[in-house]
Design an enzyme around this catalytic site. Structure first.
Site, PDB file in Angstrom:
ATOM      1  N   CYS A   1      84.500  70.806  37.113  1.00 22.03           N
ATOM      2  CA  CYS A   1      83.644  69.683  37.519  1.00 22.03           C
ATOM      3  C   CYS A   1      83.394  68.742  36.345  1.00 22.03           C
ATOM      4  CB  CYS A   1      82.324  70.218  38.076  1.00 22.03           C
ATOM      5  SG  CYS A   1      81.166  68.918  38.519  1.00 22.03           S
TER       6      CYS A   1
ATOM      7  N   CYS B   1      79.876  67.308  36.181  1.00 19.37           N
ATOM      8  CA  CYS B   1      78.842  68.219  35.665  1.00 19.37           C
ATOM      9  C   CYS B   1      78.969  68.400  34.149  1.00 19.37           C
ATOM     10  CB  CYS B   1      78.953  69.599  36.302  1.00 19.37           C
ATOM     11  SG  CYS B   1      79.328  69.601  38.052  1.00 19.37           S
ATOM     12  N   ASP B   2      80.186  68.539  33.655  1.00 15.83           N
ATOM     13  CA  ASP B   2      80.380  68.992  32.272  1.00 15.83           C
ATOM     14  C   ASP B   2      81.008  67.968  31.326  1.00 15.83           C
ATOM     15  OD1 ASP B   2      79.411  71.478  33.084  1.00 15.83           O
ATOM     16  OD2 ASP B   2      81.391  72.114  33.761  1.00 15.83           O
TER      17      ASP B   2
END
Ligand code: NAP
Length: 290
Positions: free
Chosen positions: A118, A121-122
């Site tokens: 992701c 997200c990261d």
């Protein structure tokens, strides 16, 4: 989410059961450029929050729970989740799909320590770093472009010499100075001590193996539909997707499916939204009939 909007608006008692973040894969997508009505890009979380609000405005209820089992009893559909039982006259399966794993040594060990599925997200953890994106589809290329916001260099590793991604997305990646490509290449192993430090990659044409330095690895090698908890009565395609007709009816009466979990030619937010609307209208017709 669109099924909930339509069902709520039809004044049907509507419950959405979701185990994680509402919005599924779309909520982990940073930039959505092709959803009609948003001439400027919108982020996945923004779009999904708007849909959630809309569904709630129409009276849909939401619970966070992990579904353990689904059972059908003539006109009753039972869902067990987190020790509770929910039942309804109809069920719309919109469980989506989950990212595939590479299944190479080191992947599990370094998940959360340099290996991610992701970018939204990261990605921000990789400021000025060199990251690798594995895959050649829409997700891989779109997320590679997104990662250039943070990373100094993004190397796309693709097992062939042609991308699967849509042309317009490909073109954007080809002109991005931060993106380069390792063609005809697969990852054989992810290496490091506490976090990702190297990748062992192999050129599938020359069979040459080399170890390259890497700060992070983003894996986008396709998706698998989330059908594990579905009972056998639900017919799946040979590829494992739920088979429906044009009205989103599955093989079980009163059970419908929508979105990426369904066997269909185009997996996009716009088609998922359309499926949800059709499934909801079909569910309403079914309820009127029983
Ligand atoms: P995908 O289209 O199935 O692409 C998967 C990619 O990973 C392919 O390039 C494939 O290579 C490669 N791959 C598969 N297994 C591999 C392995 N074991 N090792 C190395 N590479 C491997 O999956 P996706 O990109 O996640 O997209 C899923 C669906 O969502 C698609 O229908 C896509 O169009 C849609 N989507 C659309 C958008 C958008 O419209 N903006 C954004 C994201 C996703 P090959 O090419 O050689 O098969």
């Amino acid at each position: 989410m669109s099924a909930a909007i339509y069902s709520g608006r039809a004044l049907l008692s509507t419950l959405v059961i979701e185990r994680g973040l509402l919005g599924g894969q779309a909520v982990t997508t940073e930039a959505i450029a092709n959803y009609p009505g948003f001439a400027e890009e919108i982020t996945g979380p923004e779009l999904m929050m708007m849909m959630e609000k809309q569904a709630k405005n129409f009276g849909a209820e939401f619970v966070t729970a992990d579904i353990e089992s689904v059972e059908f009893e003539k006109n009753l559909k039972r869902v067990r989740a987190n020790g509770n039982e929910y039942h309804g006259k109809t069920l719309i399966i919109a469980g989506g799909a989950a990212p595939n794993k590479l299944n190479v040594p080191g992947e599990g060990k370094f998940t959360g320590a340099g290996v991610s599925y992701c970018a939204t997200c990261d990605g921000a953890f990789f400021m000025d770093r060199h990251v690798y994106v594995i895959g050649g589809g829409d997700s891989a290329i779109q997320e590679a472009i997104y990662l250039t916001k943070f990373a100094e260099r993004v190397t796309v590793v693709h097992r062939r010499d042609q991308l699967r991604a849509t042309k317009v997305v490909q073109e954007k990646a080809f002109v991005n100075p931060k993106i380069d490509f390792l063609w005809d290449t697969v990852v054989e192993e992810i290496l490091g001590s506490n976090r990702v430090e190297f990748l062992k990659v192999k050129n599938v044409k020359s069979n040459e193996v080399e170890t390259v330095a890497a700060d992070g690895v983003f894996v986008y090698v396709g998706i698998t539909p989330n059908t594990a908890i579905l009972p056998k009565e639900i017919t799946l395609s040979p590829q494992g997707y739920v088979v429906t007709d044009d009205e989103m009816k599955t093989s079980v009466e009163g059970v419908f499916a929508a979105g990426d979990i369904r066997q269909k030619p185009l997996r996009q937010i716009v088609t998922a939204v359309s499926d949800g609307a059709i499934a909801s209208i079909s569910a309403e017709k079914y309820i009127e009939k029983i």
